[in-house]
Structures are given as C-alpha cells and as structure tokens.
Design an enzyme around this catalytic site. Structure first.
Site, short mmCIF file in Angstrom:
data_model
loop_
_atom_site.label_atom_id
_atom_site.label_comp_id
_atom_site.label_asym_id
_atom_site.label_seq_id
_atom_site.Cartn_x
_atom_site.Cartn_y
_atom_site.Cartn_z
N HIS A 1 -1.09 4.48 -0.53
CA HIS A 1 -2.12 5.33 0.06
C HIS A 1 -1.85 6.83 -0.08
CE1 HIS A 1 -5.27 2.86 1.67
NE2 HIS A 1 -4.41 2.04 2.27
N ASP B 1 -6.34 7.17 -1.62
CA ASP B 1 -7.12 7.37 -0.39
C ASP B 1 -6.22 7.61 0.82
OD1 ASP B 1 -9.67 7.28 -1.45
OD2 ASP B 1 -9.96 5.14 -1.05
N ARG B 2 -6.80 8.34 1.77
CA ARG B 2 -6.15 8.73 3.03
C ARG B 2 -5.05 9.76 2.80
NH1 ARG B 2 -8.09 6.42 7.48
NH2 ARG B 2 -9.24 4.49 7.30
N ARG C 1 -12.38 -6.86 10.12
CA ARG C 1 -12.79 -5.72 9.29
C ARG C 1 -14.29 -5.68 9.03
NH1 ARG C 1 -8.13 -3.58 6.63
NH2 ARG C 1 -6.34 -4.98 6.78
N HIS D 1 -9.22 -0.35 -1.78
CA HIS D 1 -9.46 1.09 -1.92
C HIS D 1 -9.56 1.55 -3.37
CE1 HIS D 1 -9.51 3.02 2.10
NE2 HIS D 1 -8.98 1.86 2.44
N ASP E 1 0.83 -1.21 0.00
CA ASP E 1 0.00 0.00 0.00
C ASP E 1 0.86 1.26 0.00
OD1 ASP E 1 -1.37 -2.27 1.03
OD2 ASP E 1 -2.88 -1.00 1.95
N HIS F 1 -3.85 -8.51 -3.05
CA HIS F 1 -3.88 -7.43 -2.05
C HIS F 1 -4.24 -7.91 -0.65
CE1 HIS F 1 -4.22 -3.46 -0.37
NE2 HIS F 1 -5.41 -3.78 0.10
#
Length: 485
Positions: free
Chosen positions: A232, A262-263, A388, A292, A230, A340
C-alpha cells in the site's frame, strides 16, 4: 426499558468513544456492540458510531448495514446518512452515495464538510456518466499502451538521475546497478526520467501478458520462497523488507500478493521498485493482483492522483491497463495457493476454473474473479455476507473442502490488516499476511512476510515494525472526499 440498563449501555458507548478517539477501532466496535446488545433499538448513535469504525477498518458492507439500522430507528438521524454515503463512495457506488448525501444536506444545509463531500460525489457521478456515454465495444477499444512512442521521449543531457544503458535513438536496457540506483533516487524523494519509467512499465506489461491467470511455481528442495502481503504505497517499509530478507533475485524469489498501491503516498515508488525487479528476474519476482489494482480504487484512494502529479495522465492509463494483466493467483509446489482475497460463493470452483478466467478487465462486481480479490475468512462455518459489501465471508469448512477438492495443503492470502502482521486461521489451513506496518500511519500493526522452504513447504513468519518515512501523509493524493472519513 430499565433505566439501569440504558445507563450501562451509554457507559459502554462512552468507553467506545474514547477507544475511537485513541484510534483503537476494533476495541471501539466491541464497545458499541456491547451497547447495542444492551439496548438494541434505543439509540441510533450506537449503530452510526460503529459504522464509522467499520469504515476506518474498510468494512464498508458492515458500515452500510449499521447506518441503515440507525435510520430504521430514527429516519432523521443525519449522521447515519453521512456514514452510509461515505461507505458507498468508498466502494465506488457513487449514485447511492449521492442519494444519501443529498438527504443529509437537506437537514443541515450549512454543513461545510458535507457540502464538499456532496460536490466531490456529484463530480464522480458526472464522470461516470460521461465515461458510460463514450463507451465503445471492446473490439473497438484502442489501448493507451499501444499509443506510447518511447522514441519521442528524449532523455535530456540536463537529467542528473540514474540512467539506463543505451541512448534515445537505439533504445535502453537496464541491470541491477540501475535498479539499485533507482531505489536510492526514490529514497531521496526524487524520480527517474519518464522515458525510463515507461521502459520498465511497458516491459513488465509484456511479461504479465505472457502469463496465465493462475501461475504454477516450482521451488526446489534446497531453495526458499518469500510471500509478502499488502504494501500500500509504504515505500520505506518495502525497502526495510529487502534489508531484512534480501533483494529479489534468482536465488531469493518473491511473490507480492496484491495491493501494492493506494493509501500510502509513495505508491509510484513502490510499483516501479516491484516492476523493476520483475523485469530483471521475470521467473523469480511475482506479482498478484489485489482489489486495489483497479481503476475505481485508484481514483478514490490516491494512486491515480499520485501518478498524474509525479508523471502524466497517459502513464496513469498505462498502469490501469497493466494492472488488468496481472495474474490472479499462484500455486507453489502444487501445495500452496496464493491469492489476494479469498474463496468463493460456490463449492465447485477448481484451479482449472481460475486458469480459464479472462482477466484483462476491471474487476466485476460478482463471480470468482471478484471473490478472489475481495473475500475474507470467517470463523463461522459456511458462507455469510461480506463485511466489505463485496465478495463473501467463508468459513473453515469452505476452506477445507476447497483444499481437498484441489489437492492443496494451504491457502495464503492478504487483504486484511493484522495486529501481528499475520494470522493463521481455519485450523492451520489458511494464513493471512499483511506487509504494511502501522498501516496509514495510524493502525499500530506490525508487518510480516512468509518464507517457505521447498523441501517441506511449511510457512515461517517474520514480523517487523514500521520505519520512519518523509513527512508526506497517507492519502495525500486521494480524492478529497476521503479526507473526512
């Protein structure tokens, strides 16, 4: 209950509270868990506080379970409604979130933060209903990508940024020199012209369309291959990876294993850097879809808002369609599976099943495509519910059986922050790699990447620290609801 036990439990809670304030969320969870073990049905705050820690670590299913337990102990415990609402919102379950937030609002009608969250949630529910009302059969859908007319996007003489070769009339092409100039433009917090941005995006989309859901890659004995996790939206850390390990090229191939955006608030820069190299070296730069790379996540966690702020809503739609064409997994030298999230709720899944996935869609809520994007390894044998709230937690035996069935040696996945940037689990059969150091400017973790040599396919790990970036905070373009989480 013995007052001394209650006192000990409260002391564990106080220590956990201090760890939470210091952003040591895993330590805080351990403290609240200790308090719960001492006094499991006495104080709903133990569960509610642990729930917010789970939210910070993106374990939304665990947060929902803890908030629900807090409400079983005390149905009037308002913070638990907040927490469960937050977690459901983060999962895109807006109707469930709205139900909890309304219950909380009845108890504390003057809470300003809660009022804002309620408004955001109501807006999302209305948007969802509107989209459902306008939905048409798949065969009647007109893709936004097909409506983009590049010839209508003239590059003005006044534009001073990097230029591709060509002209408005005859079209454009680009080379490594343009990509490097683009990377520098991004480093200086500038953007490339939207014509050039669409040239990259649409060319990359065509390349992804030509690939299967599972891509097989051959690495010669005398060559190497790098797998990153990731990123991000942490653009300056992405540049640092390439400064350490070299730019992607025909002699320096890469996979970036999902969650590019994202983020982090430089997601546009990250994705164009990755797609630019994909267009230059289509057989040596590989991108796998993460959880994501999806419509709901992008609307909540910032990418959708960032694209609209930096470019246009049409581009945001084209990105959504492009993400749906991303391959779901890669096999390196018939020995290493890269995907992923993780493995499956069923024992009989094969590589052929992955190849057959019709992936051009938003990720479903269940099934093997969902599980590839969302699942996590667990030390517990067998399968357990995911922390999650999506996918499954799978044990060492599940990993071993899958590898044996498919004649593989190793699974490489990403999807989880790791303090050292990576972790090897399940008896050496599974490795997690995460390449966003000091995730969201608060986790303090290292980043990492994995390098394989073709002759033996043994993973070699490199770790690195975060580098400085301009003063744009993570989540700057995210849904306003998320700021209170």
């Amino acid at each position: 209950m013995d007052p001394k036990v209650i006192e000990e439990a409260d002391r564990a809670k106080d220590e956990a509270n201090a760890a939470f304030k210091a952003r040591h969320f895993a330590a805080a969870i351990a403290g609240y868990t200790q308090a719960i073990s001492l006094n499991p049905n006495g104080n709903p705050a133990y569960y509610s506080n642990r729930a917010i820690c789970h939210i910070k670590l993106e374990s939304y299913g665990a947060a929902i379970a803890d908030a629900t337990k807090a409400l079983e102990i005390d149905p009037t415990f308002v913070k638990a409604y907040y927490r469960r609402g937050d977690a459901n919102f983060a999962l895109g379950k807006f109707k469930l979130a709205l139900k909890d937030l309304k219950l909380a609002a009845k108890a504390v009608p003057r809470d300003v933060d809660l009022k804002k969250k309620l408004e955001e949630c109501e807006k999302e529910v209305k948007r969802q209903r509107f989209e459902e009302a306008l939905a048409v059969p798949d065969e009647e859908v007109v893709l936004v990508s097909s409506t983009v007319d590049l010839s209508m996007m003239d590059v003005e003489e006044s534009y001073k940024g990097p230029r591709m070769s060509g002209n408005n009339k005859d079209g454009y092409s680009f080379d490594l020199e343009f990509i490097k100039a683009m990377l520098q433009e991004f480093r200086e917090q500038k953007l490339i012209h939207r014509r050039f941005a669409f040239e990259i995006l649409l060319k990359a989309q065509e390349l992804f369309k030509s690939q299967p859901s599972l891509v097989e890659i051959s690495i010669p004995d005398d060559q190497h291959f790098t797998v990153c996790g990731d990123v991000h939206g942490q653009y300056y850390d992405l540049l640092n990876i390439w400064e350490i390990n070299g730019y992607p090229s025909e002699s320096n191939p890469y996979i970036f294993n999902g969650d590019f955006v994202d983020r982090g608030s430089f997601s546009v820069e990250v994705i164009f850097a990755l797609l630019g190299f994909k267009c230059l070296y289509p057989d040596h730069m590989h991108l796998a879809r993460g959880n994501h790379e999806s419509k709901n996540m992008n609307k909540i966690y910032g990418f959708d808002g960032e694209v609209k702020a930096k470019y246009t809503s049409v581009m945001a739609d084209v990105f959504r369609e492009t993400f749906c064409w991303l391959p779901l997994a890669y096999v390196l030298n018939s020995r290493v599976l890269v995907l992923h999230g993780g493995l499956f709720s069923k024992d009989d899944v094969t590589l052929d099943d992955i190849k057959k996935i019709d992936r051009f869609r938003e990720p479903p809520d269940e099934g093997i495509m969902c599980e590839m994007l969302w699942s996590d390894p667990s030390p517990i044998p067998g399968r357990t519910p995911s922390k999650r709230g999506v996918g499954v937690a799978f044990g060492p035996d599940v990993t071993r059986n899958f590898l044996e069935r498919n004649k593989l040696d190793l699974i490489v996945r990403s999807h989880e922050v790791k303090e050292s940037g990576y972790e090897v689990e399940h008896g050496g059969l599974l490795a997690t790699v995460f390449s966003a150091p000091n995730y969201c400017d608060q986790m303090g973790n290292k980043g990492a990447f994995i390098r394989f040599n073709g002759n033996d396919m043994v993973p070699h790990f490199t770790t690195f620290d975060a580098v400085p970036h301009p003063d744009v905070k993570p989540m700057a373009f995210a849904n306003q609801f998320m700021y209170g989480m």
